[in-house]
Design a protein around this motif. Structure first.
Motif, mmCIF file in Angstrom:
data_model
loop_
_atom_site.group_PDB
_atom_site.id
_atom_site.type_symbol
_atom_site.label_atom_id
_atom_site.label_comp_id
_atom_site.label_asym_id
_atom_site.label_seq_id
_atom_site.Cartn_x
_atom_site.Cartn_y
_atom_site.Cartn_z
ATOM 1 N N ALA A 120 4.776 4.326 -4.937
ATOM 2 C CA ALA A 120 5.066 3.711 -3.644
ATOM 3 C C ALA A 120 3.765 3.633 -2.865
ATOM 4 O O ALA A 120 2.929 4.552 -2.922
ATOM 5 N N GLY A 121 3.571 2.542 -2.151
ATOM 6 C CA GLY A 121 2.322 2.379 -1.417
ATOM 7 C C GLY A 121 2.480 1.491 -0.197
ATOM 8 O O GLY A 121 3.453 0.746 -0.060
ATOM 9 N N ALA A 122 1.518 1.604 0.700
ATOM 10 C CA ALA A 122 1.497 0.788 1.911
ATOM 11 C C ALA A 122 0.051 0.548 2.306
ATOM 12 O O ALA A 122 -0.837 1.365 2.022
ATOM 13 N N ALA A 123 -0.196 -0.591 2.943
ATOM 14 C CA ALA A 123 -1.531 -0.937 3.415
ATOM 15 C C ALA A 123 -1.422 -1.588 4.791
ATOM 16 O O ALA A 123 -0.630 -2.513 4.988
ATOM 17 N N LEU A 124 -2.183 -1.068 5.739
ATOM 18 C CA LEU A 124 -2.245 -1.622 7.094
ATOM 19 C C LEU A 124 -3.656 -2.145 7.308
ATOM 20 O O LEU A 124 -4.627 -1.382 7.250
ATOM 21 N N ARG A 125 -3.781 -3.453 7.531
ATOM 22 C CA ARG A 125 -5.090 -4.085 7.680
ATOM 23 C C ARG A 125 -5.240 -4.671 9.075
ATOM 24 O O ARG A 125 -4.307 -5.311 9.590
ATOM 25 N N TRP A 126 -6.398 -4.445 9.682
ATOM 26 C CA TRP A 126 -6.714 -5.033 10.983
ATOM 27 C C TRP A 126 -8.048 -5.756 10.876
ATOM 28 O O TRP A 126 -9.031 -5.206 10.361
ATOM 29 N N LEU A 155 0.744 -5.675 7.595
ATOM 30 C CA LEU A 155 1.319 -4.524 6.906
ATOM 31 C C LEU A 155 1.923 -4.977 5.590
ATOM 32 O O LEU A 155 2.752 -5.892 5.563
ATOM 33 N N ASP A 156 1.510 -4.359 4.490
ATOM 34 C CA ASP A 156 2.048 -4.648 3.161
ATOM 35 C C ASP A 156 2.677 -3.382 2.585
ATOM 36 O O ASP A 156 2.148 -2.275 2.768
#
Length: 215
Positions: A120-126, A155-156
């Motif tokens: 499980a994973g998540a990525a928050l990019r700004w 957010l992915d």
């Protein structure tokens, strides 16, 4: 010119990579309007300088928390004689180059059984604000570049289960359905106000499923 340091701490659970750089570019190629068309010309000199930081932390087995951030100042120091590209102005940040950007990621892998594994994973990019830099006879407003593209956050999410060479994946991209501008174009004539402005957005919220088999 580049200098940096990479180190591990706390029994190799923390990794830090810090880099500072200075780049002096000569005779860069810019997009410009000339002879009734749009193409690349020699536009002058550019200085890019900044700092990049990448860190990760693994508090327990299978879990990795990571951060990557960057600051870049990139601008023309002079404009080649005869260049018409008014959206490329000395002293301004180069088009499509944000001064600030960062990414947070989380990944967790664990065993469901002796044969099955899960992830499980998540990525928050700004990404910070940027100038646009494309168009036909792009018109500068008040001596500034043509159009400002605001900062955005994406957010992915993703998850998968795998057994041997097989993996079943699900993902959700741009979960908040942010209307992030990826490209902006001003079309007009230098003697008149812009006649048309186009903004292109990144892919909206997308949810999908996939199957992988490794040979």
């Amino acid at each position: 010119y580049e200098v940096g340091v990479k180190s591990e701490y706390l029994d190799h659970t923390v990794l830090a990579d810090l880099t500072l750089y200075y780049i002096d570019l000569k005779d860069v190629q810019l997009g410009d309007f000339f002879e009734g068309g749009w193409g690349g010309i020699s536009g002058g000199n550019v200085v890019s300088q900044g700092v990049e930081l990448t860190t990760s932390y693994s508090p327990v087995g299978g879990l990795k928390l990571a951060f990557a951030g960057a600051y870049m100042q990139s601008e023309l120091t002079n404009l080649a004689p005869g260049t018409w590209a008014q959206s490329w102005l000395p002293g301004y940040q180069l088009p499509y180059v944000p001064r600030w950007s960062y990414t947070f990621t989380t990944d967790y892998d664990w065993a469901l059984s002796d044969l099955w594994y899960a992830h499980a994973g998540a990525a928050l990019r700004w990404v910070g604000a940027r100038w646009s830099g494309e168009g036909m006879r792009s018109v500068s407003i008040g001596g500034a570049p043509t159009m400002a593209m605001p900062a955005y956050t994406l957010l992915d999410l993703n998850a998968s289960i795998a057994k041997g060479p097989m993996a079943l994946r699900i993902f959700a991209r741009n979960v908040t359905d942010a209307r992030a501008i990826s490209q902006a174009i001003v079309l007009g004539d230098i003697a008149n106000p812009p006649a048309e402005m186009e903004q292109r957005i990144l892919q909206p919220r997308t949810i999908g499923i996939g199957f992988d088999y490794a040979f």
